[in-house]
Design a protein around this motif. Structure first.
Motif, PDB file in Angstrom:
ATOM      1  N   GLU A 134       0.803  -1.222   0.000  1.00  0.00           N
ATOM      2  CA  GLU A 134       0.000   0.000   0.000  1.00  0.00           C
ATOM      3  C   GLU A 134       0.839   1.277   0.000  1.00  0.00           C
ATOM      4  OE1 GLU A 134      -2.144  -3.458   1.764  1.00  0.00           O
ATOM      5  OE2 GLU A 134      -0.192  -2.513   2.137  1.00  0.00           O
ATOM      6  N   THR A 135       2.160   1.170   0.085  1.00  0.00           N
ATOM      7  CA  THR A 135       3.011   2.360   0.092  1.00  0.00           C
ATOM      8  C   THR A 135       3.254   2.909  -1.305  1.00  0.00           C
ATOM      9  OG1 THR A 135       5.058   1.068  -0.020  1.00  0.00           O
ATOM     10  CG2 THR A 135       4.188   1.583   2.186  1.00  0.00           C
ATOM     11  N   MET A 136       2.911   2.165  -2.345  1.00  0.00           N
ATOM     12  CA  MET A 136       3.110   2.679  -3.700  1.00  0.00           C
ATOM     13  C   MET A 136       2.265   3.933  -3.899  1.00  0.00           C
ATOM     14  SD  MET A 136       2.712   0.866  -7.443  1.00  0.00           S
ATOM     15  CE  MET A 136       4.410   0.275  -7.525  1.00  0.00           C
ATOM     16  N   CYS A 137       2.863   4.968  -4.476  1.00  0.00           N
ATOM     17  CA  CYS A 137       2.188   6.245  -4.701  1.00  0.00           C
ATOM     18  C   CYS A 137       1.109   6.097  -5.775  1.00  0.00           C
ATOM     19  CB  CYS A 137       3.216   7.295  -5.103  1.00  0.00           C
ATOM     20  SG  CYS A 137       2.518   8.922  -5.420  1.00  0.00           S
ATOM     21  N   ILE A 138       0.013   6.853  -5.623  1.00  0.00           N
ATOM     22  CA  ILE A 138      -1.050   6.830  -6.635  1.00  0.00           C
ATOM     23  C   ILE A 138      -1.016   8.075  -7.529  1.00  0.00           C
ATOM     24  CG2 ILE A 138      -2.523   5.447  -5.120  1.00  0.00           C
ATOM     25  CD1 ILE A 138      -4.265   7.953  -4.727  1.00  0.00           C
ATOM     26  N   ASP A 139      -0.046   8.977  -7.302  1.00  0.00           N
ATOM     27  CA  ASP A 139       0.006  10.244  -8.026  1.00  0.00           C
ATOM     28  C   ASP A 139       0.993  10.209  -9.197  1.00  0.00           C
ATOM     29  OD1 ASP A 139      -1.790  11.434  -6.243  1.00  0.00           O
ATOM     30  OD2 ASP A 139      -0.167  11.871  -4.833  1.00  0.00           O
ATOM     31  N   GLN A 140       0.872  11.240 -10.078  1.00  0.00           N
ATOM     32  CA  GLN A 140       1.826  11.462 -11.175  1.00  0.00           C
ATOM     33  C   GLN A 140       1.975  10.233 -12.075  1.00  0.00           C
ATOM     34  OE1 GLN A 140       3.370  14.618 -11.610  1.00  0.00           O
ATOM     35  NE2 GLN A 140       1.825  15.114 -10.069  1.00  0.00           N
ATOM     36  N   CYS A 141       0.837   9.691 -12.511  1.00  0.00           N
ATOM     37  CA  CYS A 141       0.860   8.536 -13.404  1.00  0.00           C
ATOM     38  C   CYS A 141      -0.452   8.478 -14.182  1.00  0.00           C
ATOM     39  CB  CYS A 141       1.090   7.242 -12.627  1.00  0.00           C
ATOM     40  SG  CYS A 141      -0.111   6.944 -11.310  1.00  0.00           S
ATOM     41  N   LYS A 142      -0.502   7.597 -15.176  1.00  0.00           N
ATOM     42  CA  LYS A 142      -1.711   7.423 -15.986  1.00  0.00           C
ATOM     43  C   LYS A 142      -2.584   6.331 -15.378  1.00  0.00           C
ATOM     44  CE  LYS A 142      -1.392   7.210 -20.533  1.00  0.00           C
ATOM     45  NZ  LYS A 142      -1.165   6.639 -21.885  1.00  0.00           N
ATOM     46  N   HIS A 143      -3.851   6.689 -15.082  1.00  0.00           N
ATOM     47  CA  HIS A 143      -4.749   5.745 -14.413  1.00  0.00           C
ATOM     48  C   HIS A 143      -5.775   5.095 -15.347  1.00  0.00           C
ATOM     49  CE1 HIS A 143      -3.407   8.224 -10.977  1.00  0.00           C
ATOM     50  NE2 HIS A 143      -3.674   7.166 -10.242  1.00  0.00           N
ATOM     51  N   SER A 144      -6.059   5.696 -16.476  1.00  0.00           N
ATOM     52  CA  SER A 144      -7.254   5.467 -17.285  1.00  0.00           C
ATOM     53  C   SER A 144      -8.411   6.184 -16.586  1.00  0.00           C
ATOM     54  CB  SER A 144      -7.588   3.981 -17.499  1.00  0.00           C
ATOM     55  OG  SER A 144      -8.281   3.438 -16.394  1.00  0.00           O
ATOM     56  N   LEU A 145      -9.455   6.495 -17.332  1.00  0.00           N
ATOM     57  CA  LEU A 145     -10.595   7.195 -16.727  1.00  0.00           C
ATOM     58  C   LEU A 145     -11.295   6.314 -15.703  1.00  0.00           C
ATOM     59  CD1 LEU A 145     -12.043   9.103 -19.820  1.00  0.00           C
ATOM     60  CD2 LEU A 145     -10.586   9.967 -17.975  1.00  0.00           C
ATOM     61  N   PHE A 146     -11.329   5.017 -15.971  1.00  0.00           N
ATOM     62  CA  PHE A 146     -11.864   4.078 -14.982  1.00  0.00           C
ATOM     63  C   PHE A 146     -11.072   4.156 -13.683  1.00  0.00           C
ATOM     64  CE2 PHE A 146     -10.702  -0.141 -13.237  1.00  0.00           C
ATOM     65  CZ  PHE A 146     -11.851  -0.384 -12.503  1.00  0.00           C
ATOM     66  N   GLY A 147      -9.743   4.110 -13.794  1.00  0.00           N
ATOM     67  CA  GLY A 147      -8.911   4.187 -12.606  1.00  0.00           C
ATOM     68  C   GLY A 147      -9.130   5.480 -11.843  1.00  0.00           C
ATOM     69  N   THR A 148      -9.353   6.574 -12.581  1.00  0.00           N
ATOM     70  CA  THR A 148      -9.573   7.874 -11.942  1.00  0.00           C
ATOM     71  C   THR A 148     -10.870   7.892 -11.153  1.00  0.00           C
ATOM     72  OG1 THR A 148      -8.378   8.953 -13.754  1.00  0.00           O
ATOM     73  CG2 THR A 148      -9.785  10.343 -12.392  1.00  0.00           C
ATOM     74  N   SER A 149     -11.939   7.358 -11.718  1.00  0.00           N
ATOM     75  CA  SER A 149     -13.212   7.347 -10.993  1.00  0.00           C
ATOM     76  C   SER A 149     -13.147   6.450  -9.765  1.00  0.00           C
ATOM     77  CB  SER A 149     -14.356   6.903 -11.918  1.00  0.00           C
ATOM     78  OG  SER A 149     -14.182   5.575 -12.377  1.00  0.00           O
ATOM     79  N   LYS A 150     -12.368   5.383  -9.857  1.00  0.00           N
ATOM     80  CA  LYS A 150     -12.206   4.506  -8.687  1.00  0.00           C
ATOM     81  C   LYS A 150     -11.302   5.148  -7.635  1.00  0.00           C
ATOM     82  CE  LYS A 150     -13.572   0.621  -8.431  1.00  0.00           C
ATOM     83  NZ  LYS A 150     -14.797   0.015  -7.868  1.00  0.00           N
ATOM     84  N   VAL A 151     -10.311   5.942  -8.063  1.00  0.00           N
ATOM     85  CA  VAL A 151      -9.508   6.695  -7.098  1.00  0.00           C
ATOM     86  C   VAL A 151     -10.401   7.623  -6.295  1.00  0.00           C
ATOM     87  CG1 VAL A 151      -7.824   8.561  -6.865  1.00  0.00           C
ATOM     88  CG2 VAL A 151      -7.285   6.610  -8.291  1.00  0.00           C
ATOM     89  N   ALA A 152     -11.295   8.334  -6.991  1.00  0.00           N
ATOM     90  CA  ALA A 152     -12.194   9.266  -6.311  1.00  0.00           C
ATOM     91  C   ALA A 152     -13.029   8.540  -5.258  1.00  0.00           C
ATOM     92  CB  ALA A 152     -13.098   9.960  -7.327  1.00  0.00           C
ATOM     93  N   ALA A 153     -13.572   7.384  -5.636  1.00  0.00           N
ATOM     94  CA  ALA A 153     -14.383   6.619  -4.695  1.00  0.00           C
ATOM     95  C   ALA A 153     -13.541   6.083  -3.538  1.00  0.00           C
ATOM     96  CB  ALA A 153     -15.057   5.464  -5.428  1.00  0.00           C
ATOM     97  N   ASP A 154     -12.358   5.579  -3.859  1.00  0.00           N
ATOM     98  CA  ASP A 154     -11.444   5.024  -2.854  1.00  0.00           C
ATOM     99  C   ASP A 154     -11.100   6.079  -1.801  1.00  0.00           C
ATOM    100  OD1 ASP A 154      -8.718   4.386  -1.707  1.00  0.00           O
ATOM    101  OD2 ASP A 154      -8.907   2.618  -2.985  1.00  0.00           O
ATOM    102  N   VAL A 155     -10.754   7.283  -2.250  1.00  0.00           N
ATOM    103  CA  VAL A 155     -10.385   8.355  -1.325  1.00  0.00           C
ATOM    104  C   VAL A 155     -11.590   8.811  -0.515  1.00  0.00           C
ATOM    105  CG1 VAL A 155      -9.470  10.703  -1.164  1.00  0.00           C
ATOM    106  CG2 VAL A 155      -8.427   9.081  -2.743  1.00  0.00           C
ATOM    107  N   LEU A 156     -12.764   8.836  -1.119  1.00  0.00           N
ATOM    108  CA  LEU A 156     -13.988   9.159  -0.374  1.00  0.00           C
ATOM    109  C   LEU A 156     -14.208   8.178   0.772  1.00  0.00           C
ATOM    110  CD1 LEU A 156     -16.579  10.070  -3.163  1.00  0.00           C
ATOM    111  CD2 LEU A 156     -15.994  11.500  -1.191  1.00  0.00           C
ATOM    112  N   VAL A 157     -14.042   6.896   0.487  1.00  0.00           N
ATOM    113  CA  VAL A 157     -14.232   5.872   1.521  1.00  0.00           C
ATOM    114  C   VAL A 157     -13.239   6.078   2.662  1.00  0.00           C
ATOM    115  CG1 VAL A 157     -14.080   3.398   2.002  1.00  0.00           C
ATOM    116  CG2 VAL A 157     -15.222   4.194  -0.084  1.00  0.00           C
ATOM    117  N   GLN A 158     -11.999   6.365   2.327  1.00  0.00           N
ATOM    118  CA  GLN A 158     -11.006   6.642   3.368  1.00  0.00           C
ATOM    119  C   GLN A 158     -11.382   7.878   4.186  1.00  0.00           C
ATOM    120  OE1 GLN A 158      -6.761   6.437   2.210  1.00  0.00           O
ATOM    121  NE2 GLN A 158      -7.505   5.838   0.192  1.00  0.00           N
ATOM    122  N   GLU A 159     -11.796   8.938   3.473  1.00  0.00           N
ATOM    123  CA  GLU A 159     -12.068  10.207   4.153  1.00  0.00           C
ATOM    124  C   GLU A 159     -13.286  10.130   5.061  1.00  0.00           C
ATOM    125  OE1 GLU A 159     -10.783  13.881   5.254  1.00  0.00           O
ATOM    126  OE2 GLU A 159      -9.819  12.366   3.985  1.00  0.00           O
TER     127      GLU A 159
END
Length: 354
Positions: A170-195
């Motif tokens: 889980e220490t791998m960074c999620i920033d400064q890379c290509k996610h695909s639009l799918f990956g981006t929408s899941k990042v948003a949801a993932d961070v919401l769940v954490q927050e």
């Protein structure tokens, strides 16, 4: 009454969750409007799975044909069950890289907005409930592709001395890379769940899975790797391999092992957690290796072709380091290896696909 609420309840992980908790005596409320058919066509419909659940668990499973983006309908459902809801397992999603690029609005509203609606209703109506989100390793974007990988005969690998040789943690960074639009929408949801966990002190967790698999998968070309591969092998349908010489590696986790991890978290929940979850070194394969296994089990040759261009943002090598979860929940272990998974997909779908 204790209610387990499952979104995407007719899909692979959702239906496994329904079976797992119904078999243990819980009442399960499912939300699923068969959006998978909208995404991937009639062959990807989950109606068959929904009907099986309703038939087998008619006294314990309650189904609702609701779109998770419908705030009024979701809020009414939460109000109807109230504080009886003790666990939300959120598996509903638009799960494909390629599909997301075709319709970014739908992808984002399903994956991000839908998750927000569920979290806010949990906070307002049943704040003591455990909220488990089925996230993805695509939140790391293409960062894994910059690891020092070594090409072998059948797969890509990483040096045994590398810190990620056991798997990516889980220490791998999620920033400064290509996610695909799918990956981006899941990042948003993932961070919401954490927050929501950290900000509102809620019992939430994002489980970042790789290839989730099992016999209940309605696999298609755009989503459902092992299921679709075996289906093509059995039916003689053409299968396309995209890029990386077919040596790209995925760890595959059986739906039962994943839901069992959810169950362990539910029994001793934590606040705003994140876990990489997958088959790890216990259960992984390249596409070429998976083709060999499918052909051996089905006793048929796969009609496959190769395209040099890989899918944008696709991983060359992904193996999950699951040690953090195992340290938190030492009673959990993986039970299904690659051969067991593929064989079960073959056996349980023979009558449905032939």
């Amino acid at each position: 009454m204790t209610i387990i609420l499952v979104t995407g309840s007719a899909g692979l992980i959702g239906s496994e969750s329904v079976r797992f908790f119904c078999d243990r005596g819980y009442t399960v409320v499912g939300i699923d409007n068969n959006m998978r058919q909208t995404f991937f066509g009639e062959n990807a419909s989950t109606k068959w799975n929904r009907d099986l659940l309703l038939e087998k668990y008619e006294e314990r499973y309650i189904h609702h044909n609701i779109d998770i983006r419908d705030r009024e309908a979701v809020t009414k459902l939460f109000q109807d069950y109230g504080t009886d809801i003790s666990l939300i397992i959120h598996t509903a999603a638009q799960p494909s890289h390629d599909w997301a690029a075709r319709d970014p609005y739908t992808d984002f509203t399903v994956n991000a907005n839908g998750t927000l609606i569920l979290l806010e209703n949990t906070r307002q109506i049943c704040p003591n409930a455990v909220f488990i989100f089925c996230s993805t390793n695509k939140v790391y974007g293409d960062k894994p592709n910059f690891l020092p990988l070594i090409e072998q005969e059948w797969r890509w690998e990483i040096e045994e001395t590398h810190p990620y040789s056991v798997g990516i943690d889980e220490t791998m960074c999620i920033d400064q890379c290509k996610h695909s639009l799918f990956g981006t929408s899941k990042v948003a949801a993932d961070v919401l769940v954490q927050e929501y966990g950290r900000y509102f002190d809620m019992k939430t967790a994002s489980f970042r899975g790789g290839c989730l698999t099992g016999p209940s998968h309605s696999g298609t070309e755009l989503h459902g790797f092992l299921s679709y591969l075996m289906k093509c092998t059995m039916l003689g349908k053409p299968y396309r391999v995209y890029g990386y010489k077919g040596k790209q590696v995925r760890d595959n986790i059986h739906s039962y092992d994943l839901v069992n991890a959810f169950y362990h978290f539910y029994q001793a929940p934590r606040i705003g957690e994140v876990y990489n979850i997958g088959g790890s070194r216990f259960s992984n394969c390249s596409i070429l290796e998976a083709i060999q296994e499918c052909e051996a089990i089905a006793e048929k040759k796969l009609n496959w072709s190769y395209e040099e261009v890989n899918r944008s943002g696709d991983h060359i090598w992904w193996i999950s380091d699951v040690r953090k979860f195992q340290q938190h929940y030492p009673g959990w272990n993986l039970t299904y290896g690659i051969k067991n998974i593929i064989k079960e997909i073959y056996i349980q779908n023979t009558s449905r696909w032939n």
